[in-house]
Enzyme design. Structure first.
Site, mmCIF file in Angstrom:
data_model
loop_
_atom_site.group_PDB
_atom_site.id
_atom_site.type_symbol
_atom_site.label_atom_id
_atom_site.label_comp_id
_atom_site.label_asym_id
_atom_site.label_seq_id
_atom_site.Cartn_x
_atom_site.Cartn_y
_atom_site.Cartn_z
ATOM 1 N N GLY A 1 0.947 -1.214 0.057
ATOM 2 C CA GLY A 1 0.025 0.055 -0.041
ATOM 3 C C GLY A 1 0.778 1.014 0.178
ATOM 4 C CD GLU B 1 -5.542 9.623 -6.542
ATOM 5 O OE1 GLU B 1 -4.922 10.746 -6.671
ATOM 6 O OE2 GLU B 1 -6.289 9.237 -7.302
ATOM 7 N NE ARG C 1 -33.452 23.216 14.397
ATOM 8 C CZ ARG C 1 -34.602 22.266 14.903
ATOM 9 N NH1 ARG C 1 -35.461 22.407 14.038
ATOM 10 N NH2 ARG C 1 -34.187 21.658 16.006
ATOM 11 C CG HIS D 1 -26.928 20.653 8.824
ATOM 12 N ND1 HIS D 1 -26.129 21.586 8.411
ATOM 13 C CD2 HIS D 1 -28.100 21.231 7.767
ATOM 14 C CE1 HIS D 1 -26.273 21.918 7.295
ATOM 15 N NE2 HIS D 1 -27.523 21.680 6.933
ATOM 16 N NE ARG E 1 0.048 11.471 -3.905
ATOM 17 C CZ ARG E 1 1.256 10.951 -3.903
ATOM 18 N NH1 ARG E 1 2.473 11.517 -3.918
ATOM 19 N NH2 ARG E 1 1.313 9.634 -3.577
HETATM 20 C C1 LIG Z 1 -11.750 3.265 -1.257
HETATM 21 C C2 LIG Z 1 -10.524 3.430 -2.034
HETATM 22 C C3 LIG Z 1 -10.184 3.365 -3.243
HETATM 23 C C4 LIG Z 1 -8.917 3.185 -3.732
HETATM 24 N N1 LIG Z 1 -8.545 3.418 -5.063
HETATM 25 C C5 LIG Z 1 -7.171 3.085 -5.592
HETATM 26 C C6 LIG Z 1 -7.191 2.806 -6.862
HETATM 27 O O1 LIG Z 1 -7.780 3.241 -7.871
HETATM 28 N N2 LIG Z 1 -5.634 2.500 -7.241
HETATM 29 C C7 LIG Z 1 -4.904 1.924 -6.490
HETATM 30 O O2 LIG Z 1 -3.648 1.670 -6.748
HETATM 31 N N3 LIG Z 1 -5.061 2.305 -5.002
HETATM 32 C C8 LIG Z 1 -6.384 2.419 -4.637
HETATM 33 N N4 LIG Z 1 -6.671 2.513 -3.111
HETATM 34 C C9 LIG Z 1 -5.567 2.099 -2.238
HETATM 35 C C10 LIG Z 1 -5.003 3.375 -1.411
HETATM 36 O O3 LIG Z 1 -4.099 4.184 -2.331
HETATM 37 C C11 LIG Z 1 -4.391 2.748 -0.209
HETATM 38 O O4 LIG Z 1 -5.259 2.022 0.520
HETATM 39 C C12 LIG Z 1 -3.262 3.610 0.376
HETATM 40 O O5 LIG Z 1 -2.001 4.091 -0.417
HETATM 41 C C13 LIG Z 1 -2.707 3.111 1.829
HETATM 42 O O6 LIG Z 1 -2.216 1.808 1.681
HETATM 43 P P1 LIG Z 1 -2.812 0.661 2.513
HETATM 44 O O7 LIG Z 1 -4.215 0.753 2.646
HETATM 45 O O8 LIG Z 1 -2.174 -0.645 2.489
HETATM 46 O O9 LIG Z 1 -2.247 1.162 4.166
HETATM 47 P P2 LIG Z 1 -0.810 1.007 4.750
HETATM 48 O O10 LIG Z 1 0.044 1.318 3.796
HETATM 49 O O11 LIG Z 1 -0.896 -0.654 5.308
HETATM 50 O O12 LIG Z 1 -0.917 1.885 5.953
HETATM 51 C C14 LIG Z 1 -1.543 1.639 7.141
HETATM 52 C C15 LIG Z 1 -1.353 2.925 8.310
HETATM 53 O O13 LIG Z 1 0.036 3.242 8.381
HETATM 54 C C16 LIG Z 1 0.705 4.503 7.829
HETATM 55 N N5 LIG Z 1 1.886 4.437 7.363
HETATM 56 C C17 LIG Z 1 2.293 3.368 6.444
HETATM 57 N N6 LIG Z 1 3.578 3.846 6.076
HETATM 58 C C18 LIG Z 1 3.979 4.715 6.910
HETATM 59 C C19 LIG Z 1 5.338 5.449 7.106
HETATM 60 N N7 LIG Z 1 6.398 5.240 6.309
HETATM 61 N N8 LIG Z 1 5.226 6.512 8.106
HETATM 62 C C20 LIG Z 1 4.158 6.762 8.806
HETATM 63 N N9 LIG Z 1 3.052 6.235 8.557
HETATM 64 C C21 LIG Z 1 2.841 5.028 7.751
HETATM 65 C C22 LIG Z 1 -0.497 4.717 6.812
HETATM 66 O O14 LIG Z 1 -0.484 6.072 6.724
HETATM 67 C C23 LIG Z 1 -1.724 4.148 7.452
HETATM 68 O O15 LIG Z 1 -2.250 5.054 8.552
HETATM 69 C C24 LIG Z 1 -7.688 2.922 -2.692
HETATM 70 C C25 LIG Z 1 -8.129 2.674 -1.512
HETATM 71 C C26 LIG Z 1 -9.395 2.891 -0.989
HETATM 72 C C27 LIG Z 1 -9.764 2.770 0.466
#
Ligand SMILES: Cc1cc2nc3c(=O)[nH]c(=O)nc-3n(C[C@H](O)[C@H](O)[C@H](O)COP(=O)(O)OP(=O)(O)OC[C@H]3O[C@@H](n4cnc5c(N)ncnc54)[C@H](O)[C@@H]3O)c2cc1C
Length: 388
Positions: A130, A364, A268, A339, A243
């Site tokens: 992710g 993103e 209201r 609200h 972004r």
């Molecule tokens: C509704 C939805 C639509 C999406 N659409 C797309 C899409 O079209 N295409 C696509 O490719 N992806 C998509 N995503 C994926 C999205 O980009 C990822 O969910 C996001 O990048 C976070 O990755 P993760 O969920 O694996 O969280 P993780 O990376 O597991 O993170 C978990 C937590 O740890 C924190 N964290 C991780 N590393 C660090 C660090 N080095 N320092 C501090 N904090 C950290 C994160 O900020 C988070 O709070 C989508 C996600 C959702 C929920």
């Protein structure tokens, strides 16, 4: 420095506002409640050019500056952040394909995508990759004049309803990191592709999110975007604009929520007078408007930097995304609070705007990762003049 919008920008905003009022506003609540993907409305947006706003003209797009695209996205997001956010992701993927595809692939897909006749998904995230996207494992193996793709993607917006996947996959060895990733345009119905169940989500309910599996999916070698090993850079370049787009969706949602709250404070009455007469609430409204304007200006500054090709554009895109998505969510939440109990029920759009805006702080690149990007720039290399 001129902060006035040009005549063209005003015209784009007006067209988008009219479209949003006519085609999105009357249906957004139902699409959210019933999980309907509004394919027809997206096609109508495409007919206005909104599906290829900044895609290159030789790929059928309008080739507009990112700044102008924000005017369009903001107006639409003010009534339907979920559908608008999908359209922004489609714009991002269309721009990537239009910029890096071979002539043949661009010639085929570009006009179809830019017109909204066909739709695109952006496929970077994997179940185990992710925030650390460069650790992705999906493989694309060159075999003759084809690539054979195996692996899985997670959380893909639009998956199952889109026609082409802009896919990042590993062509280098397992230890190759970001430099071993290559981008591809993959037909979404290629044999060997399978789609997971539609995820049940807190918001963004008018667009499907699914996992995608790739089992020996074969694509012609000319479906590669850019050179082998350039895929991560291409993915990040796409996300710079993405972004700004997501930040804009938050600004739009906040603007929509603020306008509702402003009106509601007059309508209201409690304690025998409109709640607009309570100074505590007036101050809250003033803070909301101030945060919103700051967020909008930050987003426009980042968009202008990206348009100008500024060296620090990526940093500003990260700052704008972090700031505007946090501010946008807070404004939606405060508008709901203004609200009272009515903000919590679905008859009013506040809870939907808030639910939709929440995910902008996550995807993103999470807002923690935005801070990583900003801090890295400040603490490394030519840092001292990085942020002024
Ligand atoms: C509704 C939805 C639509 C999406 N659409 C797309 C899409 O079209 N295409 C696509 O490719 N992806 C998509 N995503 C994926 C999205 O980009 C990822 O969910 C996001 O990048 C976070 O990755 P993760 O969920 O694996 O969280 P993780 O990376 O597991 O993170 C978990 C937590 O740890 C924190 N964290 C991780 N590393 C660090 C660090 N080095 N320092 C501090 N904090 C950290 C994160 O900020 C988070 O709070 C989508 C996600 C959702 C929920």
């Amino acid at each position: 420095m001129d902060f006035e919008l040009t005549e063209d920008q005003r015209a784009f905003a007006e067209t988008a506002r009219d479209f949003a009022r006519a085609e999105l506003a009357p249906h957004a609540a139902r699409w959210d409640a019933e999980g309907i993907f509004p394919r027809e409305a997206i096609a109508k947006a495409g007919a206005l050019g909104f599906c290829g706003l900044y895609a290159p003209e030789n790929a059928g797009g309008l080739g507009l500056p990112r700044l102008d695209a924000t005017m369009v996205f903001e107006e639409m997001a003010a009534v339907d952040p979920s559908t608008t956010a999908f359209i922004t992701i489609h714009n991002m993927a269309t721009w990537m394909l239009g910029t890096w595809a071979t002539e043949a692939v661009r010639g085929h897909w570009g006009p179809l995508l830019a017109s909204g006749e066909k739709l695109a998904s952006y496929c970077l995230t994997e179940p185990g990759a992710g925030s650390d996207a460069a650790s992705l494992k999906t493989r694309a193996e060159p075999v003759g004049d084809e690539y054979v793709i195996n692996g899985a993607k997670a959380f893909i917006s639009g998956a199952g309803a889109t026609d082409v996947l802009v896919l990042m996959a590993r062509t280098g060895d397992a230890a190759s990191g970001a430099g071993g990733i290559t981008a591809f345009a993959v037909p979404a119905d290629a044999p060997g592709i399978s789609y997971g169940k539609k995820e049940e989500k807190m918001g963004w309910n008018s667009q499907p999110t699914r996992t995608i599996g790739f089992d020996n999916v074969r694509i012609p070698a000319d479906h590669r975007l850019g050179a082998e090993g350039e895929g991560f850079k291409i993915a990040m370049k796409g996300l710079d604009g993405g972004r700004i787009n997501i930040a804009t969706c938050s600004v739009g949602a906040a603007q929509g929520a603020l306008a509702q709250a402003q009106q509601y404070m007059h309508d209201r009455k409690q304690f025998g007078k409109p709640i607009a007469s309570f100074q505590a609430l007036q101050f809250k409204l003033a803070d909301m408007a101030t945060e919103l304007v700051a967020a909008r200006q930050m987003v426009r500054l980042a968009a202008a930097k990206l348009d100008a090709g500024a060296r620090d554009a990526s940093t500003y895109c990260a700052m704008a995304k972090r700031f505007a998505t946090d501010a946008g969510f807070n404004v939606c939440n405060e508008a709901l609070q203004l609200h009272g109990g009515y903000g919590y029920i679905r008859e009013y759009p506040l809870e939907r705007l808030m639910r939709d805006a929440r995910v902008h702080q996550i995807l993103e690149g999470t807002n923690e990762i935005m801070r990583v990007i900003i801090a890295r720039r400040m603490l490394e290399g030519d840092a001292p003049d990085a942020i002024r």
